[in-house]
Enzyme design. Structure first.
Site, mmCIF file in Angstrom:
data_model
loop_
_atom_site.group_PDB
_atom_site.id
_atom_site.type_symbol
_atom_site.label_atom_id
_atom_site.label_comp_id
_atom_site.label_asym_id
_atom_site.label_seq_id
_atom_site.Cartn_x
_atom_site.Cartn_y
_atom_site.Cartn_z
ATOM 1 C CG ASP A 1 -2.125 -0.827 1.117
ATOM 2 O OD1 ASP A 1 -2.324 -1.404 0.035
ATOM 3 O OD2 ASP A 1 -2.887 -0.922 2.095
ATOM 4 C CG ASP A 2 -0.892 4.166 1.287
ATOM 5 O OD1 ASP A 2 -1.718 4.286 0.374
ATOM 6 O OD2 ASP A 2 -1.206 4.008 2.473
ATOM 7 C CB CYS B 1 -6.946 0.064 0.857
ATOM 8 S SG CYS B 1 -5.721 1.151 1.590
ATOM 9 C CE LYS C 1 -5.766 -2.337 3.939
ATOM 10 N NZ LYS C 1 -5.197 -1.016 3.653
ATOM 11 C CG HIS D 1 -9.469 -2.585 3.683
ATOM 12 N ND1 HIS D 1 -8.730 -1.442 3.473
ATOM 13 C CD2 HIS D 1 -10.597 -2.187 4.334
ATOM 14 C CE1 HIS D 1 -9.357 -0.405 3.979
ATOM 15 N NE2 HIS D 1 -10.498 -0.828 4.509
#
Length: 296
Positions: free
Chosen positions: A37-38, A75, A129, A131
């Site tokens: 992520d990110d 996400c 994760k 999500h």
């Protein structure tokens, strides 16, 4: 089949899986998907970044780089697109992330990548994760095609307590756990264990999903990775987190090699959303000078 590394968007794999009948290939490849992520566009060594990422760089230099595509901004849509191979707007997940108060998830009539691969004879495992829905177990990874799951189903949790709003969101196959350790290292170690114990008579699909939020630098795991960077700065912490990610990728590749699975494995590394250009981003424009100092 030789090893293939793809640094790219993985939208094509669900399409391939949907057309692959069980038993069609005599020796189908293992597939390892690593999602970060990110991650900023220039925060990796092979992209010209100043943070050293030797393991990711090795994958990029020896593989295929697909770098011209559109990604999702947050996400949940990014994960939904990866799991279904379809635009999230087709099933209502195109805008926001799923927050703890939300009761919806990835619609259960959407066929997922692990479901398709499991039908094709793959053992499917996920760490990290999810999500894509948490309020009802029907949305959980174990009910969306994964034989095994270790990680959190909500989005953002504390890197060290795995808590969100005072509740622990950390489980192995539905059993909630209290464990010590740093998130990235825990999921890395479990991925290595999955590879080491895998029955190679069946191909493996392993999905490793790591999320990013600046952790506490006082934790020993982060301090180790921040060594050599400008202590106490936000860019240094961020650089340490990228180092930790790179370390775990190196461990996974080594585990594949030791298991003699590497030469028949497709490794995919990709980011979800890019780092934001707001003040909260460690590598926002007004912080680039300190970032260069941190990673020097």
């Amino acid at each position: 089949m030789g090893r293939t590394t793809i640094i790219a968007l993985l939208a094509f794999i669900p399409v391939v899986a949907n057309t692959l009948p069980a038993g069609a290939a005599a020796n189908p490849p293992n597939i390892v998907v690593i999602l970060a992520d990110d991650l900023g566009n220039a925060d990796l060594g092979y992209r010209g970044g100043e943070i050293h990422t030797p393991n990711i760089d090795t994958l990029a230099k020896g593989g295929v780089r697909l770098e011209s595509f559109y990604g999702e901004p947050v996400c949940t849509p990014a994960r939904a697109a990866l799991m279904t191979g379809r635009y999230p707007m087709r099933y209502g997940l195109q805008t926001l992330v799923i927050f703890p108060s939300h009761t919806y998830g990835l619609p259960t009539d959407e066929r997922t990548l692990p479901q398709a691969l499991r039908e094709a004879g793959y053992q499917t495992a996920m760490v990290g994760k999810w999500h894509l829905g948490h309020a009802d177990k029907k949305y959980w990874p174990q009910n969306r095609g994964f034989d095994y799951f270790y990680g959190n189903v909500v989005g953002e949790v504390d890197y060290f307590t795995r808590e969100r709003g005072g509740l622990t969101d950390w489980q192995r196959n539905g059993k909630f756990l209290k464990e010590q350790g740093y998130y990235t290292e825990l999921i890395g170690s479990d991925a290595v264990r999955i590879i080491a114990t895998h029955d190679t008579s069946n191909p493996l699909f392993l999905y490793v999903a790591r999320w990013r939020r600046t952790p506490r630098t006082k934790h020993p795991a982060v301090r180790r990775c921040v060594q050599g960077h400008d202590q106490g700065s936000d860019p240094a912490t961020y650089a340490g987190m990228i180092t930790a990610l790179d370390d775990q990728i190196g461990r996974m590749v080594a585990a594949l090699d030791k298991k003699k699975m590497l030469d028949n494995t497709i490794i995919v590394f990709r980011a979800t959303t890019a780092a934001r250009r707001a003040r909260c981003s460690p590598l926002a424009p007004d912080r680039r000078r300190s970032a260069r100092k941190a990673a020097a």
